[in-house]
Write a protein that holds these residues in place. Structure first.
Motif, PDB file in Angstrom:
ATOM      1  N   LEU A 165       0.821  -1.218   0.000  1.00 24.21           N
ATOM      2  CA  LEU A 165       0.000   0.000   0.000  1.00 24.21           C
ATOM      3  C   LEU A 165       0.854   1.267   0.000  1.00 24.21           C
ATOM      4  O   LEU A 165       0.322   2.375  -0.012  1.00 24.21           O
ATOM      5  CB  LEU A 165      -0.923   0.013   1.231  1.00 24.21           C
ATOM      6  N   LYS A 166       2.162   1.072   0.079  1.00 26.41           N
ATOM      7  CA  LYS A 166       3.120   2.195   0.151  1.00 26.41           C
ATOM      8  C   LYS A 166       2.819   3.100   1.341  1.00 26.41           C
ATOM      9  O   LYS A 166       2.883   4.325   1.259  1.00 26.41           O
ATOM     10  CB  LYS A 166       3.099   3.016  -1.152  1.00 26.41           C
ATOM     11  N   ARG A 167       2.459   2.478   2.461  1.00 27.80           N
ATOM     12  CA  ARG A 167       2.237   3.246   3.699  1.00 27.80           C
ATOM     13  C   ARG A 167       3.361   2.911   4.655  1.00 27.80           C
ATOM     14  O   ARG A 167       3.637   1.732   4.885  1.00 27.80           O
ATOM     15  CB  ARG A 167       0.910   2.842   4.362  1.00 27.80           C
ATOM     16  N   PRO A 168       4.000   3.907   5.272  1.00 25.39           N
ATOM     17  CA  PRO A 168       5.093   3.592   6.198  1.00 25.39           C
ATOM     18  C   PRO A 168       4.598   2.763   7.389  1.00 25.39           C
ATOM     19  O   PRO A 168       3.500   2.997   7.888  1.00 25.39           O
ATOM     20  CB  PRO A 168       5.584   4.957   6.685  1.00 25.39           C
ATOM     21  N   ASN A 169       5.364   1.790   7.790  1.00 27.62           N
ATOM     22  CA  ASN A 169       5.036   0.978   8.972  1.00 27.62           C
ATOM     23  C   ASN A 169       6.342   0.356   9.428  1.00 27.62           C
ATOM     24  O   ASN A 169       6.875  -0.523   8.749  1.00 27.62           O
ATOM     25  CB  ASN A 169       4.008  -0.102   8.597  1.00 27.62           C
ATOM     26  N   TYR A 170       6.837   0.824  10.553  1.00 27.08           N
ATOM     27  CA  TYR A 170       8.118   0.287  10.987  1.00 27.08           C
ATOM     28  C   TYR A 170       7.984  -0.581  12.240  1.00 27.08           C
ATOM     29  O   TYR A 170       8.912  -0.721  13.029  1.00 27.08           O
ATOM     30  CB  TYR A 170       9.153   1.428  11.150  1.00 27.08           C
TER      31      TYR A 170
END
Ligand code: CTP
Length: 417
Positions: A47-52
């Protein structure tokens, strides 16, 4: 053949995380184990959403692998041997490692029996297809996508889909999770999933108050627009089942949106919680606190919200002096005051609440007890009385400087002001 997403992964993960997950793959391979990136981070990669928040599943001993990685990378290691899990914390991110697990569900709502398993066992126990993908990290297959439940296709179709018909029965918290993802990502419930969700909504009653509170708080804390989740929950009959007095209407939406506009630099979750219960009476609220087993500070914030609301008409008076506003609001928690500021329809009360939060709550006299003693005020209750009078005079703007305070004390001692 498995799709390989190595280039996507290499451009998505920040370099220090990429280095570590590659290391995890190499070490696991040397130790005869398997290791995979799983869950939310795989979903968010597509989804090209940042999630670290990095989750790794290990086929083998996750704790042993975590020890090896900790030695090589200076991560702070926390181990839960009983669960076969470990966490490695670095300054800007953290990595969870879990031994692949097989879960056997007994009674609905009870936590499952867990035993070590393979990656496929671990994936099938997950909530939704979009959260059940994995990426292989061992060097020979680095970047291979394991997508046993068409998660990628569901991402493209924007669907939330459970993996088997008893998923909500096994774990009814997934009902709330489904709505959370649906609203956050602007997805839809897949048709059969929606039918099963409606069928199983009563199973929320099998979940403990602690777990429900955790889910509720998760919505309030992590979702950018939690009101959307409540509106959807209301529509599907979930909210009524969660707690009958809760409402997910447009009025709540307006209050939540106003909260975000008013308070930009503080955590909003507790204010949202206060607004959820703002219309409750004390009796309903007492039951709510007990049902969700709210911890003390949260219970205090919601109680103060409802109590302050009941007396707020007293602030609807333009003649109040700042010191009177201060005295009236001082007993209430800041979160309850913030929530009432969001919800009040009285411009005068609103002005007083704002004045208290932005100014009055931090006004203090410059002189302290020692200064007063040095100025000849006799020790004992008189010191407190003079300090209180000084404080009120400061609040009302009668005195503004240290010199002004000293004059005020002297005049008090000589019988004025
Ligand atoms: N999971 C699950 N069932 C649950 C809770 C979690 O299957 N009741 C799985 C999902 O695969 C999920 C992963 O565990 O992706 C991690 O859980 P969590 O951190 O709660 O979810 P994230 O997907 O990381 O979601 P978020 O973006 O909200 O943090």
């Amino acid at each position: 053949m498995a799709e390989n997403v190595r280039p996507k992964l290499e451009s998505y993960l920040p370099p220090p995380i990429l280095k570590l997950v590659k290391e995890a793959g190499e070490r696991a391979s040397q130790l005869g184990m398997g290791v995979y990136l799983v869950g939310g981070v795989v979903r968010d990669l597509f989804l090209k959403r940042p999630n670290y928040d990095i989750d790794l599943v290990v086929e083998g001993d996750a704790v042993r692998l975590a020890h090896v990685l900790a030695n090589e990378s200076q991560g702070k290691l926390t181990v839960h041997s009983r669960f076969g899990t470990a966490n490695l914390r670095y300054p800007d991110f953290s990595i969870d490692l879990a031994t692949a697990r097989r879960e056997i569900y007994g009674r609905p709502g009870a936590l499952p029996i867990v035993e070590p398993g393979r990656l496929v066992d671990d994936l099938i126990r997950r909530d939704f297809s979009i959260n059940a993908m994995a990426i292989c990290l061992m060097p020979q297959r680095f970047g291979d996508l394991i997508d046993l439940y068409q998660g990628k296709q569901d991402l493209e179709k924007k669907l939330i889909r459970i993996l088997h018909p008893d998923s909500f029965v096994d774990d009814a918290t997934r009902i709330l999770r489904a709505l959370r993802y649906e609203q956050r990502l602007d997805f839809r419930l897949e048709a059969d999933t929606e039918i099963l969700l409606r069928r199983d909504v009563s199973k929320l009653g099998t979940i403990s108050g602690d777990r429900l509170r955790h889910e509720l708080y998760h919505i309030l804390m992590k979702e950018p627009e939690p009101e959307k989740v409540f509106a959807r929950a209301e529509k599907l009959g979930v909210l009524k089942q969660l707690y009958p007095s809760l409402k997910g209407n447009s009025r709540l939406g307006q209050k939540f949106a106003r909260t975000r506009r008013l308070y930009k630099r503080i955590s909003l979750a507790t204010i949202y919680l206060c607004l959820l219960v703002h219309e409750f009476n004390e009796n309903e609220l007492g039951q709510f606190i007990a049902y969700f087993n709210l911890p003390r500070t949260m219970a205090e914030a919601v109680l103060h919200t409802v109590r302050l609301k009941a007396k707020l008409c007293e602030l609807d008076n333009p003649k109040l002096k700042p010191s009177e506003v201060y005295r009236f609001l001082r007993p209430y928690s800041a979160q309850a005051i913030r929530a009432n500021l969001v919800a009040t329809e009285s411009p005068i009360a609103e002005k007083h609440l704002k004045l208290y939060l932005t100014k009055l709550s931090s006004v203090k006299p410059l002189l302290n007890g020692d200064d007063l003693l040095k100025m000849g005020v006799s020790a004992g209750p008189q010191v407190g009385e003079v300090l209180k009078a000084l404080h009120e005079a400061r609040l009302d703007g009668v005195i503004k400087t240290r010199k002004g305070e000293e004059e005020f004390v002297r005049s008090m001692r000589s019988g004025g002001p």
